[in-house]
Design a protein around this motif. Structure first.
Motif, PDB file in Angstrom:
ATOM      1  N   GLY A   3       0.823  -1.202   0.000  1.00  0.00           N
ATOM      2  CA  GLY A   3       0.000   0.000   0.000  1.00  0.00           C
ATOM      3  C   GLY A   3       0.855   1.249   0.000  1.00  0.00           C
ATOM      4  N   TYR A   4       1.197   1.713  -1.166  1.00  0.00           N
ATOM      5  CA  TYR A   4       2.083   2.854  -1.278  1.00  0.00           C
ATOM      6  C   TYR A   4       1.394   4.185  -0.985  1.00  0.00           C
ATOM      7  CZ  TYR A   4       5.440  -0.415  -3.186  1.00  0.00           C
ATOM      8  OH  TYR A   4       6.294  -1.462  -3.342  1.00  0.00           O
ATOM      9  N   GLN A   9       3.896  11.997   0.452  1.00  0.00           N
ATOM     10  CA  GLN A   9       3.439  12.874  -0.631  1.00  0.00           C
ATOM     11  C   GLN A   9       2.039  12.500  -1.127  1.00  0.00           C
ATOM     12  OE1 GLN A   9       6.433  14.464  -3.289  1.00  0.00           O
ATOM     13  NE2 GLN A   9       5.174  13.911  -5.031  1.00  0.00           N
ATOM     14  N   ASP A  10       1.542  11.340  -0.736  1.00  0.00           N
ATOM     15  CA  ASP A  10       0.218  10.888  -1.170  1.00  0.00           C
ATOM     16  C   ASP A  10      -0.860  11.597  -0.354  1.00  0.00           C
ATOM     17  OD1 ASP A  10      -2.134   9.201  -1.708  1.00  0.00           O
ATOM     18  OD2 ASP A  10      -0.654   7.884  -2.641  1.00  0.00           O
ATOM     19  N   THR A  11      -1.800  12.199  -1.026  1.00  0.00           N
ATOM     20  CA  THR A  11      -2.833  12.985  -0.342  1.00  0.00           C
ATOM     21  C   THR A  11      -3.968  12.135   0.230  1.00  0.00           C
ATOM     22  OG1 THR A  11      -3.981  13.356  -2.429  1.00  0.00           O
ATOM     23  CG2 THR A  11      -2.387  15.022  -1.748  1.00  0.00           C
ATOM     24  N   ILE A  12      -4.024  10.868  -0.097  1.00  0.00           N
ATOM     25  CA  ILE A  12      -5.090   9.995   0.395  1.00  0.00           C
ATOM     26  C   ILE A  12      -4.946   9.739   1.896  1.00  0.00           C
ATOM     27  CG2 ILE A  12      -5.874   7.580   0.322  1.00  0.00           C
ATOM     28  CD1 ILE A  12      -7.103   9.117  -1.874  1.00  0.00           C
ATOM     29  N   GLY A  48      -1.662   3.763  -3.643  1.00  0.00           N
ATOM     30  CA  GLY A  48      -0.634   4.701  -4.060  1.00  0.00           C
ATOM     31  C   GLY A  48      -1.241   5.585  -5.129  1.00  0.00           C
ATOM     32  N   TYR A  49      -1.552   6.809  -4.758  1.00  0.00           N
ATOM     33  CA  TYR A  49      -2.335   7.657  -5.655  1.00  0.00           C
ATOM     34  C   TYR A  49      -1.568   8.876  -6.131  1.00  0.00           C
ATOM     35  CZ  TYR A  49      -5.601   4.415  -3.786  1.00  0.00           C
ATOM     36  OH  TYR A  49      -6.201   3.243  -3.422  1.00  0.00           O
TER      37      TYR A  49
END
Length: 100
Positions: A3-4, A9-12, A48-49
């Motif tokens: 689960g990246y 830096q991922d806003t999720i 990872g979004y």
């Protein structure tokens, strides 16, 4: 399950993991698999979004699995640092409840 979306830096998510953090986890998982199951591993991409963070993190994981010793993290640490919480008291309560 890789689960990246835990990358800073991922806003999720609101996590502060770095590409190097994913690299360290990969090294640990690989060492365990080398010891316990003849180096057999399965990774499933399921999060990872942020495309940039995802690309560097997946690349680091694959390079380490292929035998590379060091990986590149151009994104570096999160812009804000967080102090880890002290869970000592909480762990003590859990141990007491479960008689550990």
């Amino acid at each position: 399950s890789a689960g990246y979306d835990a990358h800073w830096q991922d806003t999720i998510s609101n996590m502060t993991l770095t590409t190097m953090g994913f690299a360290r986890m990969t090294k640990i998982i690989k060492a365990i698999s080398d010891e316990l199951c003849r180096s057999r591993l399965v990774f499933t991409l399921e999060g990872g979004y942020d495309r940039t963070a995802l690309a560097y993190s997946v690349t680091a994981t694959i390079e380490l699995l292929m035998g590379r010793v060091e990986v590149y993290d151009p994104l570096g640490p999160p812009p804000m640092s967080y102090s880890p919480r002290d869970f000592g008291d909480f762990v003590g309560v859990i141990r007491s409840i479960h008689k550990l």
